[in-house]
Design an enzyme around this catalytic site. Structure first.
Site, mmCIF file in Angstrom:
data_model
loop_
_atom_site.group_PDB
_atom_site.id
_atom_site.type_symbol
_atom_site.label_atom_id
_atom_site.label_comp_id
_atom_site.label_asym_id
_atom_site.label_seq_id
_atom_site.Cartn_x
_atom_site.Cartn_y
_atom_site.Cartn_z
ATOM 1 N N ASP A 102 39.580 42.249 43.188
ATOM 2 C CA ASP A 102 40.666 41.337 44.066
ATOM 3 C C ASP A 102 40.716 42.150 44.918
ATOM 4 O O ASP A 102 41.803 43.164 44.764
ATOM 5 C CB ASP A 102 41.830 40.562 43.845
HETATM 6 N N1 URA Z 1 40.851 39.018 36.995
HETATM 7 C C1 URA Z 1 40.882 38.187 38.008
HETATM 8 O O1 URA Z 1 41.558 38.017 38.824
HETATM 9 N N2 URA Z 1 40.758 39.267 39.192
HETATM 10 C C2 URA Z 1 40.189 40.578 39.380
HETATM 11 O O2 URA Z 1 40.572 41.629 40.756
HETATM 12 C C3 URA Z 1 39.715 41.348 38.035
HETATM 13 C C4 URA Z 1 39.677 40.132 37.257
#
Ligand code: URA
Length: 243
Positions: A102
């Site tokens: 993310d």
């Molecule tokens: N799970 C998430 O919620 N975000 C990430 O960036 C990676 C795994």
């Protein structure tokens, strides 16, 4: 990378042997003899040694420590992408991130132009682990750990594969989470099932390869052949855990 390393990798020579060849004037970069062992070679350069052109690597594999605010994509109209951070050195490669983090997450992102390899390490059937250090807004509980081990059912009814959530000694708001699949916002949604929010998420490991903790946020480097091989290991290689 440095010219002496490039020559030693391409011709399977020791670094000292590569430097001797360079000093002798048998190596050219872009058609001109180069005697500078520390000359930086980018993907745009053509290197010749002993009269023959050295093969450009077929694919590249890059470990990047993603900073916050950078998006896991190849291009984006508004935001800086993980590929933008390395693109200057690889103008002719179609790089992409093998697995997304993310925008607010940080840590290990693998950049490559090898689609088949990316597919292999991301496929849930291969069980290649990805490990994260997660900071929560409420303490980790045994219920969460047990639920993760059994396989969490998300709010939309999707049943996930078993995962690991482990406590971090002395840090009740932190957890080490290990997954073998990559569902959108997976960790945030998994903790959401238990009413817990995620304040920070940092990827530490892919397969048997740990993020090099000497890479500052935004820094990156190409993988060695030995490191590349570790990516396809299912679990962590023997090494002191960092992070
Ligand atoms: N799970 C998430 O919620 N975000 C990430 O960036 C990676 C795994």
């Amino acid at each position: 990378m440095r010219l002496d390393k490039y020559i030693s990798d391409a011709l399977q020579l020791s670094r000292a042997q590569a430097r001797q060849r360079i000093a002798k004037g048998t190596v050219s970069v872009n058609g001109q003899v180069c005697r500078q062992a520390d000359r930086q070679i980018t993907d745009a350069d053509t290197v010749q040694a002993g009269g023959g052109q050295l093969d450009r690597q077929q694919f590249v594999y890059i470990m990047l420590n993603k900073p916050q605010g950078v998006v896991s994509a190849s291009t984006d109209r508004r935001d800086t992408t993980v590929v933008d951070l390395v693109a200057g050195e690889f103008p002719r490669r179609q790089l992409f991130p093998a697995g997304r983090l993310d925008k607010t997450s940080t840590g290990f992102v693998l950049l490559t132009d090898d689609g088949a390899f990316a597919h292999r390490i991301l496929s849930p059937r291969r069980h290649v682990e990805k490990e994260y250090l997660v900071t929560l807004d409420t303490p980790l509980t045994p219920e969460m750990c047990q639920g993760f081990a059994q396989g969490v059912t998300l709010a939309d009814g999707q049943k996930l594969a078993p995962a690991r959530a482990e406590p971090v000694e002395g840090e009740p708001l932190q957890a080490r989470v290990t997954l073998t699949q990559g569902v959108y916002h997976q960790i945030k949604r998994m903790f959401g099932v238990y009413g817990a929010g995620v304040d920070g998420l940092h990827r530490l490991r892919m397969g048997g390869l740990w993020l090099d903790d000497s890479l500052a946020p935004g820094a990156w480097r190409q993988l060695s052949a030995a490191e590349f091989a570790l990516l396809e290991e299912k679990g962590a290689a023997e090494r002191v855990k960092k992070g």
